[in-house]
Structure formats: C-alpha cells, structure tokens
Design a protein around this motif. Structure first.
Motif, PDB file in Angstrom:
ATOM      1  N   GLU A  50      -8.254  -9.401   8.954  1.00 11.69           N
ATOM      2  CA  GLU A  50      -7.857  -8.206   9.711  1.00 11.69           C
ATOM      3  C   GLU A  50      -6.421  -7.832   9.385  1.00 11.69           C
ATOM      4  O   GLU A  50      -5.528  -8.688   9.360  1.00 11.69           O
TER       5      GLU A  50
ATOM      6  N   TRP B 101       0.870  -1.175   0.000  1.00 12.54           N
ATOM      7  CA  TRP B 101       0.000   0.000   0.000  1.00 12.54           C
ATOM      8  C   TRP B 101       0.909   1.228   0.000  1.00 12.54           C
ATOM      9  O   TRP B 101       2.122   1.122   0.218  1.00 12.54           O
TER      10      TRP B 101
ATOM     11  N   ARG C 299      -4.780   0.000  11.221  1.00 14.77           N
ATOM     12  CA  ARG C 299      -5.783  -1.065  11.224  1.00 14.77           C
ATOM     13  C   ARG C 299      -6.712  -0.945  10.020  1.00 14.77           C
ATOM     14  O   ARG C 299      -7.081   0.153   9.601  1.00 14.77           O
ATOM     15  N   ALA C 300      -7.106  -2.105   9.470  1.00 20.59           N
ATOM     16  CA  ALA C 300      -8.092  -2.158   8.394  1.00 20.59           C
ATOM     17  C   ALA C 300      -8.603  -3.587   8.285  1.00 20.59           C
ATOM     18  O   ALA C 300      -8.024  -4.528   8.862  1.00 20.59           O
ATOM     19  N   HIS C 301      -9.700  -3.742   7.542  1.00 18.25           N
ATOM     20  CA  HIS C 301     -10.257  -5.063   7.266  1.00 18.25           C
ATOM     21  C   HIS C 301     -10.510  -5.183   5.764  1.00 18.25           C
ATOM     22  O   HIS C 301     -10.887  -4.212   5.117  1.00 18.25           O
ATOM     23  N   PHE C 302     -10.277  -6.389   5.247  1.00 18.75           N
ATOM     24  CA  PHE C 302     -10.570  -6.622   3.830  1.00 18.75           C
ATOM     25  C   PHE C 302     -10.838  -8.108   3.628  1.00 18.75           C
ATOM     26  O   PHE C 302     -10.045  -8.955   4.068  1.00 18.75           O
TER      27      PHE C 302
ATOM     28  N   ILE D 116      -7.595   2.059   1.652  1.00 20.65           N
ATOM     29  CA  ILE D 116      -8.334   0.856   2.033  1.00 20.65           C
ATOM     30  C   ILE D 116      -9.466   1.185   3.000  1.00 20.65           C
ATOM     31  O   ILE D 116     -10.537   0.573   2.961  1.00 20.65           O
ATOM     32  N   ASN D 117      -9.258   2.177   3.888  1.00 20.24           N
ATOM     33  CA  ASN D 117     -10.317   2.555   4.828  1.00 20.24           C
ATOM     34  C   ASN D 117     -11.297   3.561   4.246  1.00 20.24           C
ATOM     35  O   ASN D 117     -12.397   3.735   4.789  1.00 20.24           O
TER      36      ASN D 117
ATOM     37  N   ASP E 167      -4.468   5.952   3.046  1.00 18.46           N
ATOM     38  CA  ASP E 167      -5.586   5.296   3.715  1.00 18.46           C
ATOM     39  C   ASP E 167      -6.699   4.878   2.754  1.00 18.46           C
ATOM     40  O   ASP E 167      -7.875   4.816   3.127  1.00 18.46           O
TER      41      ASP E 167
ATOM     42  N   ILE F  19      -1.847   4.101   6.720  1.00 21.91           N
ATOM     43  CA  ILE F  19      -3.127   3.471   7.018  1.00 21.91           C
ATOM     44  C   ILE F  19      -3.528   3.940   8.416  1.00 21.91           C
ATOM     45  O   ILE F  19      -2.762   3.791   9.373  1.00 21.91           O
ATOM     46  N   ARG F  20      -4.734   4.537   8.505  1.00 21.20           N
ATOM     47  CA  ARG F  20      -5.146   5.158   9.761  1.00 21.20           C
ATOM     48  C   ARG F  20      -5.160   4.138  10.908  1.00 21.20           C
ATOM     49  O   ARG F  20      -5.728   3.040  10.791  1.00 21.20           O
TER      50      ARG F  20
ATOM     51  N   HIS G 178       0.077   5.649  13.005  1.00 23.90           N
ATOM     52  CA  HIS G 178      -0.347   5.181  11.689  1.00 23.90           C
ATOM     53  C   HIS G 178       0.769   4.394  11.001  1.00 23.90           C
ATOM     54  O   HIS G 178       1.939   4.790  11.029  1.00 23.90           O
TER      55      HIS G 178
END
Length: 311
Positions: A88, A73, A81-84, A280-281, A278, A77-78, A103
C-alpha cells in the motif's frame, strides 16, 4: 561570491557552476533543486529559469525554485493512495509548507535534502537515499548529474530500486520559466489528457491544444495544467522582447510533456517526464503509450537526460 562557491558546497549549502557566461546555482538542501540558471554578460543578467530569491532560499521553499526533480513518480497521485505488488502506498498530500488539496504532489525527492556527491567548475552530482516507510514502501536511491557548458545545461536524473521487490517508477524535472509578454512555445505531441477540476487526468484527446502547440502559440492565449503524450522530446520557447530562443530537449524515457500555463501568471512550467499524472492508478485501464512509467526490478535503474540550449 558571498555565500556560494564555484564548484563547491558553501556554508549555506549552495553550489554554483560556471561555463563561459552561463551560470547555474543549485540548492541541494531544498529538494535538490535548481535555484537559478542564467547568463551573465557584464552587468546584464539573462535568466533562463525563474530565479529563487534569497528569501525563497532561506524559507527552503521548492515551489519558488527554478526547477526541482520529480521522483519516484511524476506530479500527482489521486487521493494520495495506490497499491502495487501487494504493498500500500499512503502518501502525505501536497507540501508541508503549502497544503495543496488531497493529492500527493511531485514525488518524494523534492521534499528531502540531497547530498553533494561531486562538484567541479562546470559539473556537479547530487545524491539521495531514502528508506522504505509507510508512505513509499520501497528503498531507493537517486542522483542528478548537472553538466554546464557555454550554450546551456544537461541534467541526467537516475532512480535505482534498492528494495527486494519490484518498484513502480517515474522520473522527470519541473522547470519554471519566466512568462513575459509575447512568450511563445512550440511542442509536437500526439494527444492531451483532459483533466478534472482537481487537475487529475480523465480522458485522452488529440484536441485543439495539441494542434496549437504543434504550430506554436502565444502562451498568453492558454490556461493549461495538462499532460501530453507522444512528445517528440523537443520544445521551443521564444521570448521576442529579449530576442532569445531556448530549446528544451530530452532523451527516452522522458517521452511525456506537462505544460502548466496559468492565465495571467508571470511564469509557466514545461516539464519533461517519463509518465503522466496518476499513472500508477491508471495502469489497469491504459497502456504504456498513454501513461508511461516503469517497473524497476531490485537493483535496476531508470535514468533520463534533458537539456536546455540557447538556439
């Protein structure tokens, strides 16, 4: 040459390429980074990127290199953390040597040593393979192809999903340029992401900065760390004191542009990337034109090239 060899990996792990007066030094062990890109005319050296010092290389500090790859990426990333796809993403924040807020920064490629897959007099390829873990739950491979000629450099970044499930993906590079008195920059973009105090995107605007960059602006008048959408994949950098002009260009999917220009700094960053910070979020609220990014099916590759040319 002392601890580096033209077109080959040295005991210190450096690779140096040459084409005419153009010189490129790579530091595979330091996140697959570019340590220097310059012209050598007799005793005169003209640096196109901020060069890493021997001390920087000894420390293995990617923040001190001339440029490093961004993948899987780009930028932050804020909250790390992210999910996809039901998985997790739980990343470490910042860089181990330089903690930087909460971050996650710049992907994972710059944190790992890369392997020298190919090294010739003016061409080199670096490779990276990474297995899934608690931070990034997908297997992936990446490569960087560097092609040097007497007018500049072409770099192609590729990212391949080696997992059994679709993977979110972004690629780019993070070049640091010398900021001298009178340095000017021109870039044609559509809009800029306004950022909060933690440099995270919050709103998209076609503001005054977009117009100023389109016309060309003295970098000393700016204080930015922002993402731009609708980049026309060309940026012109002028150093009047040295009588030099450099053209940064890119191919799709590197359709986004990041400008980091701290007021009073001796360097700035003009980054060709395939997604905004960010992304992804932000994907649930914004479309591809605003945030970019890709989803790679198992076995699929995302690749893009960027160039630096003397104008």
């Amino acid at each position: 040459m002392s601890d580096e060899q033209t077109g080959a990996a040295s005991p210190a792990g450096l690779v140096e390429l040459a084409a005419g007066a153009m010189r490129l030094r790579l530091a595979p062990r330091v996140g697959g980074a570019i340590a220097a890109l310059h012209e050598q005319h007799g005793d005169e050296r003209l640096d196109w990127l901020r060069p890493a010092t021997p001390e920087d290389l000894a420390r293995g500090d990617p923040f001190a290199m001339g440029s490093f790859p961004l993948l899987p990426w780009c930028n932050r990333i804020r909250d790390s953390r992210a999910h996809f796809g039901g998985r997790e993403i739980a990343l470490a924040a910042g860089h181990p040597a330089r903690p930087s807020g909460k971050h996650a920064l710049h992907g994972l490629g710059w944190l790992r040593p890369w392997q020298v897959a190919e090294a010739g007099p003016a061409r080199a390829r670096l490779g990276l393979a990474r297995e899934a873990d608690g931070q990034w739950p997908w297997d992936f491979e990446a490569s960087q192809l560097f092609e040097l000629d007497s007018t500049g450099l072409r770099c192609t970044v590729a990212l391949t999903n080696r997992d059994s499930a679709p993977m979110p993906a972004g690629i780019g590079h993070h070049p640091y340029f010398p900021h001298r008195r009178g340095t000017r920059l021109r870039a044609d973009t559509a809009a800029m992401w306004r950022a909060d105090a933690e440099v995270m995107p919050v709103s998209l605007e076609a503001g005054a900065e977009v117009a100023r960059l389109r016309e060309g602006v003295l970098l000393s008048e700016l204080d930015l760390d922002n993402n731009f959408t609708g980049w026309q994949r060309e940026t012109r950098i002028e150093w009047p004191d040295a009588g030099r002009v450099l053209e940064l260009a890119a191919d799709a999917p590197l359709d986004f542009f990041v400008l980091y220009c701290p007021r009073g700094g001796d360097h700035f960053c003009a980054e060709p990337v395939s997604q905004c910070t960010d992304a992804i979020n932000l994907a649930g609220r914004h479309g591809p034109r605003e945030i970019g990014g890709a989803v790679l099916a198992p076995g699929q590759t995302l690749s893009g090239s960027w160039t630096l040319r003397r104008a």
